[in-house]
Design a protein around this motif. Structure first.
Motif, PDB file in Angstrom:
ATOM      1  N   LEU A  15       0.833  -1.206   0.000  1.00  0.00           N
ATOM      2  CA  LEU A  15       0.000   0.000   0.000  1.00  0.00           C
ATOM      3  C   LEU A  15       0.872   1.262   0.000  1.00  0.00           C
ATOM      4  CD1 LEU A  15      -3.045   0.482   0.048  1.00  0.00           C
ATOM      5  CD2 LEU A  15      -2.896   0.749   2.515  1.00  0.00           C
ATOM      6  N   ASP A  16       1.937   1.263   0.828  1.00  0.00           N
ATOM      7  CA  ASP A  16       2.864   2.399   0.854  1.00  0.00           C
ATOM      8  C   ASP A  16       3.564   2.562  -0.492  1.00  0.00           C
ATOM      9  OD1 ASP A  16       2.309   3.007   3.517  1.00  0.00           O
ATOM     10  OD2 ASP A  16       3.912   1.699   4.258  1.00  0.00           O
ATOM     11  N   ALA A  17       3.961   1.439  -1.084  1.00  0.00           N
ATOM     12  CA  ALA A  17       4.642   1.488  -2.380  1.00  0.00           C
ATOM     13  C   ALA A  17       3.723   2.061  -3.450  1.00  0.00           C
ATOM     14  CB  ALA A  17       5.123   0.096  -2.779  1.00  0.00           C
ATOM     15  N   ALA A  18       2.469   1.641  -3.438  1.00  0.00           N
ATOM     16  CA  ALA A  18       1.505   2.162  -4.417  1.00  0.00           C
ATOM     17  C   ALA A  18       1.304   3.664  -4.215  1.00  0.00           C
ATOM     18  CB  ALA A  18       0.180   1.413  -4.289  1.00  0.00           C
ATOM     19  N   SER A  19       1.225   4.103  -2.960  1.00  0.00           N
ATOM     20  CA  SER A  19       1.059   5.531  -2.678  1.00  0.00           C
ATOM     21  C   SER A  19       2.279   6.331  -3.138  1.00  0.00           C
ATOM     22  CB  SER A  19       0.841   5.764  -1.185  1.00  0.00           C
ATOM     23  OG  SER A  19      -0.359   5.187  -0.765  1.00  0.00           O
ATOM     24  N   LEU A  20       3.459   5.780  -2.899  1.00  0.00           N
ATOM     25  CA  LEU A  20       4.685   6.473  -3.325  1.00  0.00           C
ATOM     26  C   LEU A  20       4.758   6.573  -4.850  1.00  0.00           C
ATOM     27  CD1 LEU A  20       7.374   5.020  -0.906  1.00  0.00           C
ATOM     28  CD2 LEU A  20       6.705   7.408  -1.107  1.00  0.00           C
ATOM     29  N   ASN A  21       4.326   5.506  -5.538  1.00  0.00           N
ATOM     30  CA  ASN A  21       4.360   5.510  -6.996  1.00  0.00           C
ATOM     31  C   ASN A  21       3.358   6.502  -7.590  1.00  0.00           C
ATOM     32  OD1 ASN A  21       6.430   3.665  -7.213  1.00  0.00           O
ATOM     33  ND2 ASN A  21       5.049   1.914  -7.129  1.00  0.00           N
ATOM     34  N   LYS A  22       2.313   6.822  -6.844  1.00  0.00           N
ATOM     35  CA  LYS A  22       1.335   7.810  -7.299  1.00  0.00           C
ATOM     36  C   LYS A  22       1.745   9.219  -6.899  1.00  0.00           C
ATOM     37  CE  LYS A  22      -2.660   4.781  -6.832  1.00  0.00           C
ATOM     38  NZ  LYS A  22      -3.884   4.553  -6.060  1.00  0.00           N
ATOM     39  N   GLU A  23       2.880   9.338  -6.245  1.00  0.00           N
ATOM     40  CA  GLU A  23       3.398  10.608  -5.753  1.00  0.00           C
ATOM     41  C   GLU A  23       2.491  11.229  -4.699  1.00  0.00           C
ATOM     42  OE1 GLU A  23       4.687  13.267  -8.831  1.00  0.00           O
ATOM     43  OE2 GLU A  23       5.618  11.640  -9.956  1.00  0.00           O
ATOM     44  N   ASP A  24       1.776  10.385  -3.959  1.00  0.00           N
ATOM     45  CA  ASP A  24       0.991  10.867  -2.823  1.00  0.00           C
ATOM     46  C   ASP A  24       1.904  11.048  -1.628  1.00  0.00           C
ATOM     47  OD1 ASP A  24      -1.311  10.747  -4.282  1.00  0.00           O
ATOM     48  OD2 ASP A  24      -1.964   8.801  -3.479  1.00  0.00           O
ATOM     49  N   ASN A  25       1.455  11.802  -0.656  1.00  0.00           N
ATOM     50  CA  ASN A  25       2.186  11.901   0.589  1.00  0.00           C
ATOM     51  C   ASN A  25       1.960  10.628   1.387  1.00  0.00           C
ATOM     52  OD1 ASN A  25       3.126  14.444   0.058  1.00  0.00           O
ATOM     53  ND2 ASN A  25       1.428  15.472   1.067  1.00  0.00           N
ATOM     54  N   VAL A  26       3.014  10.113   1.938  1.00  0.00           N
ATOM     55  CA  VAL A  26       2.927   8.886   2.716  1.00  0.00           C
ATOM     56  C   VAL A  26       3.481   9.154   4.102  1.00  0.00           C
ATOM     57  CG1 VAL A  26       3.668   6.482   2.882  1.00  0.00           C
ATOM     58  CG2 VAL A  26       3.224   7.486   0.647  1.00  0.00           C
ATOM     59  N   ALA A  27       2.763   8.714   5.104  1.00  0.00           N
ATOM     60  CA  ALA A  27       3.244   8.840   6.480  1.00  0.00           C
ATOM     61  C   ALA A  27       3.810   7.490   6.900  1.00  0.00           C
ATOM     62  CB  ALA A  27       2.092   9.237   7.396  1.00  0.00           C
ATOM     63  N   PHE A  28       4.945   7.532   7.570  1.00  0.00           N
ATOM     64  CA  PHE A  28       5.570   6.302   8.049  1.00  0.00           C
ATOM     65  C   PHE A  28       5.482   6.258   9.568  1.00  0.00           C
ATOM     66  CE2 PHE A  28       7.863   7.238   4.057  1.00  0.00           C
ATOM     67  CZ  PHE A  28       7.544   6.086   3.363  1.00  0.00           C
ATOM     68  N   TYR A  29       5.347   5.059  10.073  1.00  0.00           N
ATOM     69  CA  TYR A  29       5.306   4.856  11.514  1.00  0.00           C
ATOM     70  C   TYR A  29       6.701   4.519  12.016  1.00  0.00           C
ATOM     71  CZ  TYR A  29       0.330   4.576  10.591  1.00  0.00           C
ATOM     72  OH  TYR A  29      -0.949   4.860  10.183  1.00  0.00           O
ATOM     73  N   ASN A  30       6.943   4.744  13.289  1.00  0.00           N
ATOM     74  CA  ASN A  30       8.248   4.435  13.871  1.00  0.00           C
ATOM     75  C   ASN A  30       8.641   2.977  13.665  1.00  0.00           C
ATOM     76  OD1 ASN A  30       8.955   6.953  14.752  1.00  0.00           O
ATOM     77  ND2 ASN A  30       8.181   6.668  16.829  1.00  0.00           N
ATOM     78  N   GLU A  31       7.654   2.083  13.661  1.00  0.00           N
ATOM     79  CA  GLU A  31       7.958   0.659  13.479  1.00  0.00           C
ATOM     80  C   GLU A  31       8.510   0.372  12.088  1.00  0.00           C
ATOM     81  OE1 GLU A  31       4.446   1.470  14.398  1.00  0.00           O
ATOM     82  OE2 GLU A  31       5.324   1.690  16.385  1.00  0.00           O
ATOM     83  N   GLN A  32       8.215   1.247  11.121  1.00  0.00           N
ATOM     84  CA  GLN A  32       8.695   1.045   9.759  1.00  0.00           C
ATOM     85  C   GLN A  32      10.127   1.548   9.559  1.00  0.00           C
ATOM     86  OE1 GLN A  32       5.001   2.993   8.154  1.00  0.00           O
ATOM     87  NE2 GLN A  32       5.383   1.520   6.499  1.00  0.00           N
ATOM     88  N   VAL A  33      10.577   2.431  10.420  1.00  0.00           N
ATOM     89  CA  VAL A  33      11.917   2.990  10.282  1.00  0.00           C
ATOM     90  C   VAL A  33      12.926   1.971  10.826  1.00  0.00           C
ATOM     91  CG1 VAL A  33      13.477   4.839  10.967  1.00  0.00           C
ATOM     92  CG2 VAL A  33      11.072   5.351  10.493  1.00  0.00           C
ATOM     93  N   LEU A  34      13.825   1.538   9.943  1.00  0.00           N
ATOM     94  CA  LEU A  34      14.812   0.526  10.328  1.00  0.00           C
ATOM     95  C   LEU A  34      16.100   1.143  10.855  1.00  0.00           C
ATOM     96  CD1 LEU A  34      14.324  -1.932   7.333  1.00  0.00           C
ATOM     97  CD2 LEU A  34      13.273  -2.028   9.597  1.00  0.00           C
ATOM     98  N   GLY A  35      16.369   2.396  10.539  1.00  0.00           N
ATOM     99  CA  GLY A  35      17.569   3.070  11.019  1.00  0.00           C
ATOM    100  C   GLY A  35      18.125   4.022   9.980  1.00  0.00           C
ATOM    101  N   LYS A  36      19.235   4.641  10.345  1.00  0.00           N
ATOM    102  CA  LYS A  36      19.891   5.571   9.426  1.00  0.00           C
ATOM    103  C   LYS A  36      20.529   4.796   8.277  1.00  0.00           C
ATOM    104  CE  LYS A  36      20.925   9.279  12.647  1.00  0.00           C
ATOM    105  NZ  LYS A  36      21.962  10.175  13.165  1.00  0.00           N
TER     106      LYS A  36
END
Length: 170
Positions: A15-36
């Protein structure tokens, strides 16, 4: 934690990938952030001898710009002979412009430097050890190990292999 302009790695679902491909704004949750991003990329370490490192630290403390530092290093009567040789050596496996780029990377990020100690050797011939006489006309002589000189191998620049010619360490 994280600062503005940090690059991070994020795990995304379909779902996030589809939103990014449509150039929509996507919000990420802390659980999705793997690190720097730096945690996931291996930085290339640049090897310096102890002498090159000493010269690098000295010129870094004196010159505030990369171009000035390179100009000082390249002078014919330089105080930085080891760095000059590292950059200008003709039969080095890397082309000179690549070594200049590596030096620029190290100038920006000194933590990329890996100091490599040269090994020191005694040269044993027929049960005795080599010593270089201070008088060059006399050449070399064989002595007991206690009085012997230690030698460091010269690097064979073409293939990085230790060559058969030796230089005396100081």
């Amino acid at each position: 934690m994280y600062k503005s302009d940090d690059k991070i790695v994020v795990k995304i679902d379909k779902l996030d990938a589809a939103s990014l491909n449509k150039e929509d704004n996507v919000a990420f949750y802390n659980e999705q952030v793997l690190g720097k991003l730096s945690k996931f990329t291996k930085s290339e370490r640049i090897k310096f001898s102890e002498e090159e490192m000493e010269e690098f630290n000295d010129i870094r403390s004196r010159a505030n710009e990369l171009l000035k530092a390179l100009m000082v290093i390249m002078k014919s009567c330089t105080y930085y002979p080891h760095l000059k040789r590292w950059i200008l050596e003709e039969d080095h496996p890397l082309p000179r412009n690549e070594r200049e780029i590596l030096f620029a990377k190290v100038w920006e990020n000194p933590e990329l430097i890996e100091v490599v100690k040269e090994r020191k050797y005694y040269i044993k011939i027929l049960g005795q050890y080599l010593v270089r006489n201070s008088n060059e006309s006399e050449g070399i002589e064989l002595v007991s190990k206690r009085n012997a000189d230690t030698f460091t191998p010269k690097r064979n620049s073409r293939n990085g292999v230790i060559g058969k010619s030796f230089k005396q360490s100081t």
